[in-house]
Design a protein around this motif. Structure first.
Motif, PDB file in Angstrom:
ATOM      1  N   ILE A 157      13.378 -28.997 -34.947  1.00 56.93           N
ATOM      2  CA  ILE A 157      13.471 -29.117 -33.487  1.00 56.93           C
ATOM      3  C   ILE A 157      14.566 -28.197 -32.948  1.00 56.93           C
ATOM      4  N   LYS A 158      15.680 -28.136 -33.662  1.00 61.30           N
ATOM      5  CA  LYS A 158      16.773 -27.251 -33.247  1.00 61.30           C
ATOM      6  C   LYS A 158      16.324 -25.801 -33.230  1.00 61.30           C
ATOM      7  N   LEU A 159      15.526 -25.403 -34.225  1.00 61.68           N
ATOM      8  CA  LEU A 159      15.027 -24.028 -34.265  1.00 61.68           C
ATOM      9  C   LEU A 159      14.043 -23.775 -33.129  1.00 61.68           C
ATOM     10  N   LEU A 160      13.182 -24.747 -32.834  1.00 64.06           N
ATOM     11  CA  LEU A 160      12.274 -24.615 -31.691  1.00 64.06           C
ATOM     12  C   LEU A 160      13.053 -24.387 -30.400  1.00 64.06           C
ATOM     13  N   ASN A 161      14.089 -25.192 -30.190  1.00 65.19           N
ATOM     14  CA  ASN A 161      14.886 -25.086 -28.962  1.00 65.19           C
ATOM     15  C   ASN A 161      15.656 -23.775 -28.894  1.00 65.19           C
ATOM     16  N   THR A 162      16.258 -23.381 -30.021  1.00 63.02           N
ATOM     17  CA  THR A 162      17.095 -22.174 -30.043  1.00 63.02           C
ATOM     18  C   THR A 162      16.279 -20.924 -29.786  1.00 63.02           C
ATOM     19  N   ASN A 163      15.139 -20.804 -30.451  1.00 63.71           N
ATOM     20  CA  ASN A 163      14.328 -19.591 -30.307  1.00 63.71           C
ATOM     21  C   ASN A 163      13.707 -19.474 -28.928  1.00 63.71           C
ATOM     22  N   MET A 206       3.455 -22.231 -34.479  1.00 65.12           N
ATOM     23  CA  MET A 206       3.095 -21.731 -35.806  1.00 65.12           C
ATOM     24  C   MET A 206       4.066 -20.644 -36.270  1.00 65.12           C
ATOM     25  N   LYS A 207       4.480 -19.763 -35.358  1.00 65.43           N
ATOM     26  CA  LYS A 207       5.448 -18.719 -35.717  1.00 65.43           C
ATOM     27  C   LYS A 207       6.771 -19.351 -36.135  1.00 65.43           C
ATOM     28  N   THR A 208       7.225 -20.360 -35.388  1.00 61.90           N
ATOM     29  CA  THR A 208       8.475 -21.038 -35.723  1.00 61.90           C
ATOM     30  C   THR A 208       8.345 -21.786 -37.042  1.00 61.90           C
ATOM     31  N   TYR A 209       7.193 -22.407 -37.278  1.00 58.02           N
ATOM     32  CA  TYR A 209       6.954 -23.124 -38.531  1.00 58.02           C
ATOM     33  C   TYR A 209       7.053 -22.184 -39.731  1.00 58.02           C
ATOM     34  N   HIS A 210       6.380 -21.050 -39.661  1.00 58.46           N
ATOM     35  CA  HIS A 210       6.407 -20.110 -40.789  1.00 58.46           C
ATOM     36  C   HIS A 210       7.807 -19.539 -40.990  1.00 58.46           C
ATOM     37  N   PRO A 256      10.335 -30.162 -19.268  1.00 55.40           N
ATOM     38  CA  PRO A 256      10.727 -29.361 -18.102  1.00 55.40           C
ATOM     39  C   PRO A 256      12.067 -28.649 -18.258  1.00 55.40           C
ATOM     40  N   ASP A 257      12.972 -29.188 -19.102  1.00 52.36           N
ATOM     41  CA  ASP A 257      14.279 -28.541 -19.292  1.00 52.36           C
ATOM     42  C   ASP A 257      14.252 -27.499 -20.405  1.00 52.36           C
ATOM     43  N   LYS A 258      13.024 -27.120 -20.851  1.00 54.48           N
ATOM     44  CA  LYS A 258      12.818 -26.093 -21.877  1.00 54.48           C
ATOM     45  C   LYS A 258      13.324 -26.527 -23.257  1.00 54.48           C
ATOM     46  N   THR A 259      13.347 -27.818 -23.507  1.00 57.16           N
ATOM     47  CA  THR A 259      13.580 -28.338 -24.854  1.00 57.16           C
ATOM     48  C   THR A 259      12.255 -28.915 -25.368  1.00 57.16           C
ATOM     49  N   PHE A 260      12.212 -29.206 -26.672  1.00 53.19           N
ATOM     50  CA  PHE A 260      10.963 -29.642 -27.283  1.00 53.19           C
ATOM     51  C   PHE A 260      11.052 -31.072 -27.795  1.00 53.19           C
ATOM     52  N   THR A 261       9.940 -31.794 -27.641  1.00 50.12           N
ATOM     53  CA  THR A 261       9.713 -33.063 -28.327  1.00 50.12           C
ATOM     54  C   THR A 261       8.679 -32.812 -29.412  1.00 50.12           C
TER      55      THR A 261
END
Length: 286
Positions: A157-163, A206-210, A256-261
């Motif tokens: 989740i941290k990587l999703l948010n950071t990228n 998928m890009k973040t997962y890989h 809406p705040d550009k973070t991910f669940t």
């Protein structure tokens, strides 16, 4: 295994329903909840009964029973079962889409406090028919399907948010459910969007997962060692004597705040990947 579970729950239904018939009662403290139940059965006249399991006083698994549309090959199975893991955001979306009134009933703030005789119970089953309701003991259901590796979930989740902070293709408040086959070594195999339409969000996931998988210290060739239980990887397949090819639904929401669940559920799945070619030598366990 799935037929065995259905048969087990059928006996549970017969037992619970007989209790309702013999000891007509309502477990709610006021008639408002009974009126909501009446509206549910009047609206969805195909429903025979509803079973809602509570764990730690919170709704966890919902079973909706209907008469079979056609005779089952197993004579002990006389009802069709639709199951929702209501503690999973993905199934909450499906339930709201399929049975909105049931969704509203389950997630009303006061429901748990309206149920009588549960002060000494953390885990129990709320059994509901069109005329009666009752509290029954909790019946442990199902096995352990594919799961998110809890040691890696927050890192992902941290990587999703950071990228995403520097992403130029900005979208807001978008939701996807991706169904994926989790291979025995923990990799994502065949997969497909089953809810939502954002190809961009899917490609970003998928890009973040890989990228995440490639960053893990365990060498790819070592993933063949199934006994490592995939401690280094994001997903774990079902464990049944050994690691099994499994099915999982992945929920991804860009807030809406550009973070991910981000969450996932591997229990009580139904195969929805179109044109999936089953391998008889490596069946999917779900």
């Amino acid at each position: 295994m799935r037929c065995f579970i259905k048969t087990l729950f059928l006996f549970y239904i017969i037992f619970a329903t007989s209790i309702l018939k013999n000891y007509g009662q309502s477990v709610f403290k006021n008639n408002a909840q009974n009126e909501k139940i009446a509206e549910i059965f009047n609206t969805y006249q195909n429903i025979d009964s509803i079973y809602l399991q509570y764990e730690d006083k919170a709704p966890s698994t919902l079973f909706i029973y209907e008469p079979l549309k056609e005779k089952h090959s197993n004579p002990y199975i006389t009802k069709d079962i639709t199951t929702y893991k209501v503690d999973f955001e993905g199934d909450q979306l499906w339930l709201d889409q399929d049975y909105k009134l049931i969704h509203q009933f389950i997630f009303q703030d006061e429901l748990e406090s309206e149920i009588q005789k549960t002060t000494d119970k953390e885990d129990y089953t709320l059994t509901i028919t069109s005329k009666k309701s009752a509290i029954n003991d909790f019946l442990q259901s199902g096995g352990v399907g594919a799961v998110i590796n809890p040691q890696k979930k927050q890192d992902f989740i941290k990587l999703l948010n950071t990228n995403y902070r520097d992403c130029t293709d900005v979208i807001k408040d978008s939701v996807l459910i991706v169904q994926a086959v989790i291979l025995r070594n923990g990799e994502i195999g065949d997969n497909e969007i089953i809810y939502g339409k954002s190809e961009f969000l899917y490609n970003y996931f998928m890009k973040t997962y890989h990228s995440f998988e490639a960053s893990q210290p365990l060498q790819k060739k070592d993933r063949r060692d199934f006994q490592n239980r995939n401690e280094k990887w994001l997903f774990k397949p079902r464990i049944s004597n050994t690691q099994r090819t499994s099915l999982i639904d992945i929920y991804l929401r860009l807030n809406p705040d550009k973070t991910f669940t981000f969450s996932a559920q591997g229990n009580y799945r139904r195969l929805k990947i179109k044109d999936y070619h089953k391998n008889p030598n490596d069946p999917i366990f779900y």
